[in-house]
Write a protein that holds these residues in place. Structure first.
Motif, PDB file in Angstrom:
ATOM      1  N   VAL A 263       0.834  -1.203   0.000  1.00 28.00           N
ATOM      2  CA  VAL A 263       0.000   0.000   0.000  1.00 28.00           C
ATOM      3  C   VAL A 263       0.868   1.252   0.000  1.00 28.00           C
ATOM      4  O   VAL A 263       0.652   2.180  -0.792  1.00 28.00           O
ATOM      5  CB  VAL A 263      -0.948  -0.004   1.215  1.00 28.00           C
ATOM      6  N   ILE A 264       1.868   1.297   0.878  1.00 30.29           N
ATOM      7  CA  ILE A 264       2.732   2.479   0.972  1.00 30.29           C
ATOM      8  C   ILE A 264       3.508   2.684  -0.323  1.00 30.29           C
ATOM      9  O   ILE A 264       3.615   3.814  -0.837  1.00 30.29           O
ATOM     10  CB  ILE A 264       3.702   2.349   2.166  1.00 30.29           C
ATOM     11  N   ALA A 265       4.043   1.599  -0.890  1.00 35.49           N
ATOM     12  CA  ALA A 265       4.851   1.715  -2.103  1.00 35.49           C
ATOM     13  C   ALA A 265       4.008   2.157  -3.300  1.00 35.49           C
ATOM     14  O   ALA A 265       4.417   3.030  -4.076  1.00 35.49           O
ATOM     15  CB  ALA A 265       5.532   0.376  -2.405  1.00 35.49           C
TER      16      ALA A 265
ATOM     17  N   TRP B  17       3.198  -3.503  17.179  1.00 25.59           N
ATOM     18  CA  TRP B  17       4.285  -3.905  16.286  1.00 25.59           C
ATOM     19  C   TRP B  17       4.269  -3.132  14.957  1.00 25.59           C
ATOM     20  O   TRP B  17       5.075  -3.392  14.089  1.00 25.59           O
ATOM     21  CB  TRP B  17       4.209  -5.406  15.990  1.00 25.59           C
ATOM     22  N   ILE B  18       3.316  -2.205  14.779  1.00 21.84           N
ATOM     23  CA  ILE B  18       3.232  -1.449  13.538  1.00 21.84           C
ATOM     24  C   ILE B  18       3.665  -0.006  13.796  1.00 21.84           C
ATOM     25  O   ILE B  18       3.208   0.622  14.751  1.00 21.84           O
ATOM     26  CB  ILE B  18       1.803  -1.476  12.966  1.00 21.84           C
ATOM     27  N   ASP B  19       4.533   0.497  12.938  1.00 18.30           N
ATOM     28  CA  ASP B  19       4.981   1.875  13.041  1.00 18.30           C
ATOM     29  C   ASP B  19       3.775   2.818  12.998  1.00 18.30           C
ATOM     30  O   ASP B  19       2.898   2.698  12.134  1.00 18.30           O
ATOM     31  CB  ASP B  19       5.942   2.184  11.887  1.00 18.30           C
ATOM     32  N   LYS B  20       3.720   3.755  13.930  1.00 20.14           N
ATOM     33  CA  LYS B  20       2.558   4.641  14.038  1.00 20.14           C
ATOM     34  C   LYS B  20       2.337   5.444  12.767  1.00 20.14           C
ATOM     35  O   LYS B  20       1.188   5.641  12.328  1.00 20.14           O
ATOM     36  CB  LYS B  20       2.741   5.585  15.233  1.00 20.14           C
ATOM     37  N   THR B  21       3.416   5.917  12.146  1.00 18.16           N
ATOM     38  CA  THR B  21       3.282   6.703  10.919  1.00 18.16           C
ATOM     39  C   THR B  21       2.650   5.872   9.813  1.00 18.16           C
ATOM     40  O   THR B  21       1.786   6.354   9.062  1.00 18.16           O
ATOM     41  CB  THR B  21       4.658   7.220  10.463  1.00 18.16           C
TER      42      THR B  21
ATOM     43  N   PRO C 281      11.424   1.924   7.409  1.00 14.15           N
ATOM     44  CA  PRO C 281      11.423   3.276   7.992  1.00 14.15           C
ATOM     45  C   PRO C 281      12.705   4.025   7.646  1.00 14.15           C
ATOM     46  O   PRO C 281      13.787   3.447   7.633  1.00 14.15           O
ATOM     47  CB  PRO C 281      11.321   3.005   9.501  1.00 14.15           C
ATOM     48  N   ASP C 282      12.562   5.306   7.364  1.00 15.58           N
ATOM     49  CA  ASP C 282      13.707   6.145   6.999  1.00 15.58           C
ATOM     50  C   ASP C 282      14.198   6.875   8.250  1.00 15.58           C
ATOM     51  O   ASP C 282      13.586   7.831   8.712  1.00 15.58           O
ATOM     52  CB  ASP C 282      13.286   7.144   5.920  1.00 15.58           C
ATOM     53  N   ARG C 283      15.330   6.389   8.797  1.00 11.54           N
ATOM     54  CA  ARG C 283      15.879   7.002  10.008  1.00 11.54           C
ATOM     55  C   ARG C 283      17.371   7.224   9.844  1.00 11.54           C
ATOM     56  O   ARG C 283      18.085   6.374   9.323  1.00 11.54           O
ATOM     57  CB  ARG C 283      15.651   6.074  11.224  1.00 11.54           C
TER      58      ARG C 283
ATOM     59  N   ASP D 238       7.690  -2.135  13.569  1.00 14.13           N
ATOM     60  CA  ASP D 238       8.425  -2.096  12.306  1.00 14.13           C
ATOM     61  C   ASP D 238       9.585  -1.097  12.361  1.00 14.13           C
ATOM     62  O   ASP D 238      10.639  -1.317  11.756  1.00 14.13           O
ATOM     63  CB  ASP D 238       7.489  -1.699  11.156  1.00 14.13           C
ATOM     64  N   GLU D 239       9.404   0.002  13.081  1.00 15.01           N
ATOM     65  CA  GLU D 239      10.415   1.061  13.079  1.00 15.01           C
ATOM     66  C   GLU D 239      11.730   0.627  13.718  1.00 15.01           C
ATOM     67  O   GLU D 239      12.758   1.267  13.513  1.00 15.01           O
ATOM     68  CB  GLU D 239       9.885   2.305  13.788  1.00 15.01           C
TER      69      GLU D 239
END
Length: 282
Positions: A31-33, A54-58, A146-148, A242-243
């Motif tokens: 979905v995100i991609a 377990w799911i990144d909030k964003t 996640p982009d960190r 995920d993060e």
């Protein structure tokens, strides 16, 4: 069928997006991609309050926002789940399988669809061999991480760090992998293996995973006797957001898997995304 930017086609993706399973992670990533490249993708999520740790909030907030998107004039629905859970005819399905023989009853459930999507040529061949007669299309998994800029440095990190990620199951062959690592890296104090292994019931399975590691130590110790000088094996049996997964990949130098069978192996793709040297069965 064109699923791309500026297409007037809406894709409803139906899956358990909140699940910590491979289907859940793959569904969220798809979905995100697809949204990033401009496709009109709508995750079929009933109105709910996100509370899955377990799911990144964003990511969760993005999915809930996209679920409210307005459809275009043309649409298709794709059920992304095991066939036993599929309930709609005359639409599309997305299913994967890890061995050469699909389970009994799958072909009958899938042949009522307009077509089937799967993640690899291997999985496609297994579906066709098992009696699926509708068109089967290959769309590899999306890899969305996640982009960190910063990450946590793990305690016990050595100069050569191996990593394996997978659910607790016989197919993943993790106990054999640990035994092979203990043999190959015996006496190497500069080397460690991190095992990120969990299940839907981490409390119950955590003890089984620890027992699995202990059995591997005992097996190799029995073979090497007094020469046994084991490297570190670090274990994480919890389901994490995920993060936090980039922390595992960025602390590793090599990714290793000994799985008996994979339709795609999403953790392997994620490891390659982070530039790790990958070691896997052919």
């Amino acid at each position: 069928m064109q699923i791309s930017k500026n297409s007037d086609l809406t894709v409803y993706l139906i899956s358990d997006f909140w699940a910590p399973s491979g289907y859940g992670k793959a569904g969220r990533d798809f979905v995100i991609a697809l949204d990033k490249v401009g496709a009109n993708i709508i995750p079929a999520i009933p109105p709910t309050t996100w509370d899955k740790t377990w799911i990144d909030k964003t990511v969760a907030e993005k999915l809930l926002s996209l679920a409210q998107r307005r459809p275009t004039s043309r649409s298709i629905a794709i059920e992304m789940m095991v066939p036993e859970l599929m309930s709609m005819d005359n639409n599309y399905g997305y299913v994967v399988w890890e061995t050469t023989q699909i389970p009994r009853g799958w072909a009958e459930k899938l042949n009522v669809k307009k077509g089937i999507f799967t993640c690899s040529p291997f999985s496609r061949e297994a579906l066709i061999r098992g009696g699926v007669t509708v068109p089967v299309y290959v769309i590899p998994h999306a890899v969305e991480m996640p982009d960190r800029d910063r990450y946590l440095k793990m305690v016990g990190r050595k100069s050569k760090n191996f990593l394996t990620v997978g659910e607790y199951s016989e197919r993943k062959n993790i106990e054999c992998l640990i035994e092979a690592f203990l043999l190959a890296a015996n006496g190497r104090k500069d080397t460690s293996l991190t095992v990120k292994c969990s299940s839907f019931n981490p409390t119950k399975t955590g003890m089984k995973i620890k027992q699995m590691v202990e059995r591997a130590h005992n097996t190799v110790k029995g073979e090497l006797k007094d020469a046994y000088d084991p490297p570190d094996v670090l274990l994480c049996e919890k389901i994490l957001e995920d993060e936090f997964m980039p922390d595992f990949y960025k602390n590793a130098d090599y990714y290793i898997t000994a799985s008996f069978g994979e339709a795609f192996n999403l953790p392997l793709a994620e490891a390659m995304f982070y530039g790790l040297t990958a070691i896997a069965p052919k």
